[in-house]
Motif scaffolding. Structure first.
Motif, short mmCIF file in Angstrom:
data_model
loop_
_atom_site.label_atom_id
_atom_site.label_comp_id
_atom_site.label_asym_id
_atom_site.label_seq_id
_atom_site.Cartn_x
_atom_site.Cartn_y
_atom_site.Cartn_z
N UNK A 23 0.62 -1.30 0.08
CA UNK A 23 -0.10 0.07 0.01
C UNK A 23 0.91 1.17 -0.08
N UNK A 24 1.95 1.18 0.07
CA UNK A 24 3.19 2.31 0.09
C UNK A 24 4.02 2.38 -1.60
N UNK A 25 3.55 1.78 -2.40
CA UNK A 25 4.05 1.67 -3.62
C UNK A 25 4.92 0.46 -3.92
N UNK A 26 5.03 -0.49 -3.08
CA UNK A 26 5.73 -1.47 -3.18
C UNK A 26 5.01 -2.82 -3.33
N UNK A 27 4.98 -3.83 -4.17
CA UNK A 27 4.32 -4.95 -4.67
C UNK A 27 5.19 -6.00 -4.38
N UNK A 33 9.22 -1.70 -5.95
CA UNK A 33 8.47 -0.56 -6.10
C UNK A 33 9.18 0.76 -5.83
N UNK A 34 8.08 1.83 -5.61
CA UNK A 34 8.79 3.22 -5.10
C UNK A 34 8.17 3.31 -3.80
N UNK A 35 8.89 3.66 -2.63
CA UNK A 35 8.31 4.00 -1.35
C UNK A 35 7.50 5.06 -1.64
N UNK A 36 6.33 5.06 -1.50
CA UNK A 36 5.33 6.56 -1.60
C UNK A 36 5.58 6.95 -3.02
N UNK A 37 5.99 6.38 -3.98
CA UNK A 37 6.12 7.01 -5.17
C UNK A 37 7.45 7.60 -5.48
#
Length: 409
Positions: A272-276, A291-295
């Motif tokens: 839910x913070x940009x990481x799958x 992913x990217x942490x909070x984008x």
């Protein structure tokens, strides 16, 4: 079982996802002496020839070869020594027929001379020299441009800069080089059960090793690594520990906490913070995330078992780091080798086994598995010098099979 197989991400696909996540690092101009281990960002062309002038390869005497053509130990040729030419002398007078110039290694060869007689083939005279050996034209002369021509690309973009490459850059007059900045990686190790090496262990505790291992792997790949250890299994503590680093690093690399069980703090904190998170068709190292942490900053999560963690780094992360830092050679060297004993693999997953590669045999390059497939067998990985790659659709490899190995340097 079939449903599980369909949800697995392929090795090539996950490698591509990790590579796409990490952008190239900026280009910097650094002093040559500060570029060890970095990748050259642009071709380096030489503004000069190497050598820049004809110079002597020996301490001896500059001569005309015709003047010493008959010289022999039993019949030396005597020549007057007209000049001394030390290295660095710029006003070198021409050599007149029937004379010699005493010359030092690296000194300019005078016009008129076409050979250098080593001092060992003379009596070492100062005002007059006895030459006891003939010299062929060109003997012991380093010709201008023999090594490098003016305008030649001496170092291509993407090359890793070691001592020899930096020496060459300095030799052609480069005081600064355009290089890719090293990737800055935060290695974050979680687990309430982890203890710093050197401290006593209590029941249920283990020494923290993944952090040291992964940080070392990042540095060996050419990046810089900061190690943040002993983050407890608490989501809020995880975010608090990570927050100060978000604008200081190019990548966050975690190990552990990404499986399907309870108390998987990395998975819980980053979902839910940009990481799958997903499973990859690989063994060891199935559970992966990115992913990217909070984008913002890229995050790659690796499994917690030590062999799974390091093999995952080798297969997925190291090539991406090297590419982002501009290295032309991003992959480990691959070789084909003959398997000396049989092994079994898991259907539908690409397996990476630890191995010992041996090319000492005259006609045969062999590889032997080291330890079993277990992802906790770190001592086997420490003894290995390669990873033995078994394709997804191969379950049995008899002794004598040809296999691909990744050489670990």
């Amino acid at each position: 079982m079939q449903q599980t197989q369909r949800t697995l991400v392929g090795v090539a696909e996950h490698r591509a996802r990790v590579a796409a996540l990490i952008p190239p690092t900026p280009v910097e101009r650094r002093p040559v002496g500060d570029c060890l281990g970095l990748a050259l960002a642009t071709d380096l062309e030489s503004p000069i020839a190497l050598p820049p002038f004809d110079n002597s390869a020996m301490d001896g005497y500059a001569v005309r070869s015709v003047d010493v053509a008959t010289a022999a130990p039993e019949a030396p040729v005597s020549l007057p020594v007209a000049e001394d030419i030390p290295a660095g002398r710029g006003d070198v007078p021409p050599l007149l027929p029937g004379t010699a110039h005493r010359i030092m290694t690296g000194a300019p060869v005078p016009s008129g001379a076409d050979a250098v007689v080593p001092v060992e083939s003379t009596d070492g005279g100062v005002s007059e020299v006895l030459v006891r050996a003939a010299a062929r034209p060109g003997a012991h002369i380093r010709w201008a441009g023999e090594d490098v021509r003016t305008g030649e690309v001496v170092l291509p973009a993407g090359i890793g800069l070691g001592p020899a490459q930096l020496g060459l850059a300095a030799a052609v007059g480069a005081d600064r080089l355009a290089v890719r900045r090293p990737l800055r990686v935060l290695v974050l190790s979680t687990g309430s059960e982890l203890v710093e090496p050197g401290q006593p262990l209590r029941g249920g505790q283990i020494y923290e090793s993944n952090g040291v291992m992964l940080a070392s792997a990042v540095r060996a790949a050419g990046g810089t690594a900061e190690l943040l250890r002993f983050v407890p299994d608490d989501v809020d503590a995880f975010h608090r520990a990570l927050a100060p680093w978000l604008d200081r690093v190019d990548l966050v690399l975690t190990s552990g906490g990404v499986s399907a069980g309870a108390y998987e703090v990395v998975k819980e904190a980053l979902s839910g913070r940009g990481v799958s998170f997903h499973k990859v068709a690989v063994q060891p190292g199935g559970p992966q995330g990115l992913g990217r942490y909070d984008g913002g900053v890229p995050v790659v999560t690796l499994p917690g078992n030590p062999v799974s963690s390091l093999v995952s780094f080798e297969v997925f992360v190291r090539p991406a780091l090297r590419a982002a830092m501009g290295f032309a050679e991003t992959e480990r060297p691959r070789r084909r080798a003959t398997l000396v004993e049989s092994l079994r693999s898991v259907s539908g997953k690409r397996q990476y086994r630890r191995g010992r590669f041996d090319e000492a045999a005259e006609d045969t390059v062999t590889v032997a598995p080291v330890g079993g497939p277990g992802s906790h067998l770190l001592s086997a990985l420490a003894r290995a010098n390669c990873l033995l790659e078994v394709p997804e659709n191969t379950t049995d490899l008899p002794a004598g099979s040809e296999v691909t190995v990744w050489l670990l340097g």
